[in-house]
Design an enzyme around this catalytic site. Sequence first.
Site, mmCIF file in Angstrom:
data_model
loop_
_atom_site.group_PDB
_atom_site.id
_atom_site.type_symbol
_atom_site.label_atom_id
_atom_site.label_comp_id
_atom_site.label_asym_id
_atom_site.label_seq_id
_atom_site.Cartn_x
_atom_site.Cartn_y
_atom_site.Cartn_z
ATOM 1 N N LYS A 200 -30.072 16.124 -7.050
ATOM 2 C CA LYS A 200 -30.452 16.714 -5.943
ATOM 3 C C LYS A 200 -29.316 16.997 -4.843
ATOM 4 O O LYS A 200 -29.549 18.030 -4.130
ATOM 5 C CB LYS A 200 -31.325 15.712 -5.177
ATOM 6 C CG LYS A 200 -32.536 15.190 -5.622
ATOM 7 C CD LYS A 200 -33.012 13.964 -5.160
ATOM 8 C CE LYS A 200 -34.284 13.530 -6.110
ATOM 9 N NZ LYS A 200 -34.552 12.067 -5.831
ATOM 10 N N LYS B 35 -13.079 15.532 -5.876
ATOM 11 C CA LYS B 35 -12.226 14.503 -5.642
ATOM 12 C C LYS B 35 -11.334 14.220 -6.775
ATOM 13 O O LYS B 35 -11.798 12.977 -7.547
ATOM 14 C CB LYS B 35 -13.295 13.436 -5.311
ATOM 15 C CG LYS B 35 -13.066 12.532 -4.187
ATOM 16 C CD LYS B 35 -13.791 11.360 -3.900
ATOM 17 C CE LYS B 35 -15.302 11.218 -3.615
ATOM 18 N NZ LYS B 35 -16.113 10.124 -3.638
ATOM 19 N N ASP C 14 -26.032 12.454 -0.378
ATOM 20 C CA ASP C 14 -26.765 11.380 0.174
ATOM 21 C C ASP C 14 -25.972 9.966 0.633
ATOM 22 O O ASP C 14 -24.996 9.728 -0.101
ATOM 23 C CB ASP C 14 -27.967 10.987 -0.690
ATOM 24 C CG ASP C 14 -27.407 10.293 -2.091
ATOM 25 O OD1 ASP C 14 -26.633 10.891 -2.736
ATOM 26 O OD2 ASP C 14 -27.884 9.151 -2.253
ATOM 27 N N ASP D 262 -22.440 19.280 -6.470
ATOM 28 C CA ASP D 262 -21.912 18.987 -4.876
ATOM 29 C C ASP D 262 -20.522 18.420 -5.093
ATOM 30 O O ASP D 262 -19.752 18.966 -4.131
ATOM 31 C CB ASP D 262 -23.011 18.041 -4.543
ATOM 32 C CG ASP D 262 -23.070 16.771 -5.395
ATOM 33 O OD1 ASP D 262 -22.676 16.793 -6.636
ATOM 34 O OD2 ASP D 262 -24.060 16.092 -4.758
ATOM 35 N N ASP E 175 -16.195 13.724 -9.305
ATOM 36 C CA ASP E 175 -15.615 12.447 -8.888
ATOM 37 C C ASP E 175 -14.848 11.845 -10.310
ATOM 38 O O ASP E 175 -13.797 12.603 -10.403
ATOM 39 C CB ASP E 175 -16.727 11.720 -8.115
ATOM 40 C CG ASP E 175 -16.078 10.285 -7.831
ATOM 41 O OD1 ASP E 175 -14.837 10.146 -7.380
ATOM 42 O OD2 ASP E 175 -16.912 9.398 -7.737
ATOM 43 N N ARG F 6 -29.251 13.681 3.489
ATOM 44 C CA ARG F 6 -28.606 15.015 3.130
ATOM 45 C C ARG F 6 -28.730 16.210 4.100
ATOM 46 O O ARG F 6 -27.983 16.881 3.508
ATOM 47 C CB ARG F 6 -29.603 15.203 1.737
ATOM 48 C CG ARG F 6 -29.495 14.389 0.626
ATOM 49 C CD ARG F 6 -30.150 14.637 -0.475
ATOM 50 N NE ARG F 6 -30.722 13.635 -1.554
ATOM 51 C CZ ARG F 6 -29.852 13.461 -2.513
ATOM 52 N NH1 ARG F 6 -28.852 13.857 -2.747
ATOM 53 N NH2 ARG F 6 -30.315 12.269 -3.371
ATOM 54 N N PHE G 26 -16.062 8.470 0.535
ATOM 55 C CA PHE G 26 -17.407 8.396 0.425
ATOM 56 C C PHE G 26 -17.989 9.506 1.218
ATOM 57 O O PHE G 26 -18.048 9.243 2.555
ATOM 58 C CB PHE G 26 -18.058 7.038 0.291
ATOM 59 C CG PHE G 26 -19.609 7.317 -0.131
ATOM 60 C CD1 PHE G 26 -19.752 7.340 -1.592
ATOM 61 C CD2 PHE G 26 -20.654 7.302 0.650
ATOM 62 C CE1 PHE G 26 -20.926 7.648 -2.018
ATOM 63 C CE2 PHE G 26 -22.122 7.569 0.204
ATOM 64 C CZ PHE G 26 -22.074 7.533 -0.987
ATOM 65 N N VAL G 27 -18.319 10.523 0.759
ATOM 66 C CA VAL G 27 -18.672 11.635 1.798
ATOM 67 C C VAL G 27 -20.494 11.620 1.661
ATOM 68 O O VAL G 27 -21.030 11.515 0.835
ATOM 69 C CB VAL G 27 -18.262 12.992 1.344
ATOM 70 C CG1 VAL G 27 -16.833 12.976 1.907
ATOM 71 C CG2 VAL G 27 -18.468 13.396 -0.230
HETATM 72 P P1 5GP Z 1 -18.707 11.926 -11.358
HETATM 73 O O1 5GP Z 1 -19.925 11.741 -12.423
HETATM 74 O O2 5GP Z 1 -17.862 12.991 -11.311
HETATM 75 O O3 5GP Z 1 -18.337 10.613 -11.244
HETATM 76 O O4 5GP Z 1 -20.048 11.811 -9.846
HETATM 77 C C1 5GP Z 1 -20.731 12.835 -9.918
HETATM 78 C C2 5GP Z 1 -21.793 12.519 -9.039
HETATM 79 O O5 5GP Z 1 -21.742 11.439 -8.286
HETATM 80 C C3 5GP Z 1 -22.238 13.503 -7.906
HETATM 81 O O6 5GP Z 1 -22.672 14.679 -8.162
HETATM 82 C C4 5GP Z 1 -22.797 12.868 -6.811
HETATM 83 O O7 5GP Z 1 -23.993 12.773 -6.797
HETATM 84 C C5 5GP Z 1 -22.119 11.622 -7.045
HETATM 85 N N1 5GP Z 1 -21.153 11.103 -6.115
HETATM 86 C C6 5GP Z 1 -19.781 11.031 -6.338
HETATM 87 N N2 5GP Z 1 -18.823 10.878 -5.114
HETATM 88 C C7 5GP Z 1 -19.810 10.933 -4.069
HETATM 89 C C8 5GP Z 1 -19.696 10.738 -2.542
HETATM 90 O O8 5GP Z 1 -18.520 10.696 -1.941
HETATM 91 N N3 5GP Z 1 -20.695 10.698 -1.971
HETATM 92 C C9 5GP Z 1 -21.898 11.020 -2.541
HETATM 93 N N4 5GP Z 1 -23.056 10.807 -1.801
HETATM 94 N N5 5GP Z 1 -22.206 11.106 -3.788
HETATM 95 C C10 5GP Z 1 -21.123 11.143 -4.579
HETATM 96 MG MG MG Z 2 -24.909 15.218 -8.048
#
Ligand code: 5GP
Ligand code: MG
Length: 177
Positions: A45, A133, A161, A102, A105, A167, A154-155
Amino acid sequence: MLKDITSELKVLIDKQKLDSRIHELAKQISTDFKNKPVTLIPVLKGSIFFAVDLAKELDLIFDMEFIEISSYGNDYQSSGNITVKNDFQGSSSDKHFIIVEDIVDTGCSLSFLTQYLKKFNPLSISTCILLDKPERRKVNVATNYVGFTIPDKFVVGYGLDYCNHFRNINYVGYLEN
Ligand code: 5GP
Ligand code: MG
């Protein structure tokens, strides 16, 4: 009832900066995909606010197919154990796919998605990410269009969210660790 974290949030990227960067991204994507068949694939989302604002500025003819994945182990970290939650239909194989996310990470979600979408035989797969990030990256992923590179915080807001809430905050804020 969830605690209201709004007053604890510090502004990382304000609405004006978001708007002007999204305008630039849309311009770049419109140039790169001019006269090409495009499917925009927002990842539900979190990317929805970004994807809608970006889509409105694209000077292209395109369709949109939403994909929903679950990736969260807990609220702060991706579990790496990822599945597609909705009945994603893909689209015809004669399209250039642009994934709209969005935030990247660890990179696990985007890496999974890119692999998953290959089975629909698109002409190409590109990624458009609002926030990158890089400090926490575990998997190498290609990010073709990036809005902002941010520190390891953490954003929350503008689609991102906190416990599936907040959101709708119209800027990207962060919580002090
Ligand atoms: P990844 O698989 O790259 O570790 O994470 C991607 C997903 O983790 C993003 O689409 C998001 O939903 C969530 N996520 C990663 N960092 C953050 C953050 O700082 N804040 C929030 N709200 N969600 C995050
Ligand atoms: Mg996501």
